[in-house]
Scaffold this motif. Structure first.
Motif, mmCIF file in Angstrom:
data_model
loop_
_atom_site.group_PDB
_atom_site.id
_atom_site.type_symbol
_atom_site.label_atom_id
_atom_site.label_comp_id
_atom_site.label_asym_id
_atom_site.label_seq_id
_atom_site.Cartn_x
_atom_site.Cartn_y
_atom_site.Cartn_z
ATOM 1 N N LEU A 131 9.951 8.767 -2.542
ATOM 2 C CA LEU A 131 8.829 8.040 -1.961
ATOM 3 C C LEU A 131 7.636 8.075 -2.909
ATOM 4 N N PHE A 132 6.908 6.965 -2.956
ATOM 5 C CA PHE A 132 5.707 6.867 -3.771
ATOM 6 C C PHE A 132 4.547 6.433 -2.883
ATOM 7 N N SER A 133 3.379 6.980 -3.151
ATOM 8 C CA SER A 133 2.174 6.600 -2.431
ATOM 9 C C SER A 133 1.204 5.998 -3.435
ATOM 10 N N ALA A 134 0.670 4.808 -3.112
ATOM 11 C CA ALA A 134 -0.209 4.115 -4.054
ATOM 12 C C ALA A 134 -1.363 3.451 -3.328
ATOM 13 N N ARG A 135 -2.431 3.215 -4.061
ATOM 14 C CA ARG A 135 -3.578 2.485 -3.514
ATOM 15 C C ARG A 135 -3.430 0.987 -3.732
ATOM 16 N N GLY A 136 -2.622 0.586 -4.710
ATOM 17 C CA GLY A 136 -2.410 -0.824 -4.992
ATOM 18 C C GLY A 136 -1.037 -1.059 -5.580
ATOM 19 N N ILE A 137 -0.566 -2.298 -5.467
ATOM 20 C CA ILE A 137 0.768 -2.643 -5.961
ATOM 21 C C ILE A 137 0.702 -3.942 -6.751
ATOM 22 N N ILE A 138 1.362 -3.945 -7.900
ATOM 23 C CA ILE A 138 1.631 -5.184 -8.625
ATOM 24 C C ILE A 138 3.123 -5.428 -8.516
ATOM 25 N N ASN A 139 3.480 -6.453 -7.777
ATOM 26 C CA ASN A 139 4.890 -6.748 -7.535
ATOM 27 C C ASN A 139 5.387 -7.788 -8.534
ATOM 28 N N ALA A 140 6.435 -7.423 -9.278
ATOM 29 C CA ALA A 140 6.962 -8.298 -10.330
ATOM 30 C C ALA A 140 8.485 -8.349 -10.251
#
Length: 369
Positions: free
Chosen positions: A134-143
């Motif tokens: 699992l990863f926790s992030a404040r933002g995502i760039i989906n590619a």
């Protein structure tokens, strides 16, 4: 790193999902903004090796027949292709080689193979669930591109067909169809390329939903900009992206001229139903075929984002930002390689815009030169 419900959660600021052209461009620009790979941002890629979708393309797709490969920022593609006959090098080996060199030269630290299964909201952060943790992030760039979402339209009788039904992504060599009648469905560039190859070894019939539009002269930058602008307008309105070919038409190349002379561009209108042995048109005419090859394109691979409820009733996603990479409903999410950035040159520009706009939104306050 923190523990939650007996599972390790790897905390980062930005997660980049996908390491094709768009993902690598985004990662490069994040690093240029001062973010440290592996700490401030992570890049997750489901393929076992570099190359994005290019590594899965058919062997006969060479650099001369593929749509133009644009340089990633900071490293010209030509510097990684040693063969003096570069135009004849298979794209499925040359582009992965380029991406591999690029990742290592800029230290982009791509984690693979890691398959993202779902992204959801959790305690004000974005939780990225994968088959490796699992990863926790404040933002995502989906590619994540489109290769995983081949599109085959539904037609009555499809399940009754006794021959083979394949999609563009299944294609390997024309010789596999020798002695069979192949029905090729679709009016895009890939359909034309496969029709050309297969028609040289066996019987083919070509059908499209709309009459194809062949445009004289080369594909100019101006025509490209017009096409991108039209697709961008659609996604800014929340409509599903349109294909570039539907906007630009098909450029008349020497290969197309040769196909005309061989008589294989005799396009037929779309059939109405599929029979056990072939297809039937609305006027009752039938055709027996052994293979239906669906060159009907792809859809954006975005199922893992479904819990975020980004889609509009139209089926599209309303996009915003300078190059329409930011999801209007949630500025923490950027889609690169979607809509107007679904090309190698578009992906480069989108990666830069997404990195800058997302870090600005997250208050990280640096600017690309």
């Amino acid at each position: 790193m923190a523990s939650s419900s007996a599972q390790l959660i790897y905390k980062t600021t930005i997660t980049v999902i996908g390491a094709g052209q768009a993902g690598l461009s985004s990662a490069f620009h994040l690093k240029q903004l001062g973010l440290e790979p592996g700490r401030d941002f992570v890049v997750l890629d489901q393929s076992p090796r570099p190359g994005g979708a290019w590594q899965y393309r058919w062997p006969s797709l060479t650099l001369s027949t593929a749509n133009r490969i644009h340089d990633l920022p900071g490293l010209p593609f030509s510097e990684t292709v040693a063969d003096t006959r570069a135009e004849e090098v298979p794209a499925n080996s040359a582009v992965p080689q380029y991406f591999d060199v690029y990742e290592r030269q800029f230290g982009l630290l791509v984690y693979r193979p890691v398959k993202v299964t779902v992204v959801c909201e959790r305690d004000g952060l974005l939780r990225v669930e994968t088959d490796k943790g699992l990863f926790s992030a404040r933002g995502i760039i989906n590619a994540t591109g489109t290769w995983d979402k081949p599109y085959i339209p539904e037609y009555p009788g499809a399940s009754l067909f006794e021959g083979s039904q394949l999609h563009t992504r299944d294609y390997q060599t024309a010789d596999a169809f020798a002695g069979k009648h192949v029905l090729i469905v679709g009016g895009g560039i890939s359909a034309i390329q496969l029709l050309d190859e297969i028609s040289q070894v066996t019987d083919t019939t070509w059908v499209t939903r709309r009459p194809p539009v062949f445009e004289p002269g080369p594909f100019t930058p101006e025509r490209g900009r017009q096409a991108v602008a039209m697709v961008e307008e659609r996604v800014r309105q929340g409509l599903p992206p349109a294909s570039v070919v539907s906007v630009t038409g098909l450029p008349i190349t020497p290969a197309i001229e040769a196909m005309r002379k061989r008589g294989v561009l005799n396009r037929q209108p779309m059939f109405g139903e599929i029979t056990p042995t072939g297809v039937r048109w609305p006027d009752g005419r039938t055709l027996d075929v052994d293979v239906i090859l669906w060159c009907t394109g792809f859809r954006s691979s975005l199922d893992h984002l479904m819990p975020l409820m980004l889609r509009e009733p139209t089926g599209g996603i309303t996009m915003a930002g300078r190059l329409a990479t930011m999801v209007a409903k949630d500025p923490r999410i950027h889609l690169v390689g979607y809509g107007p950035s679904a090309s190698t040159i578009g992906a480069n520009r989108a990666g830069r815009a997404a990195a800058q706009e997302l870090t600005d939104y997250l208050g990280m306050g640096k600017n690309l030169n």
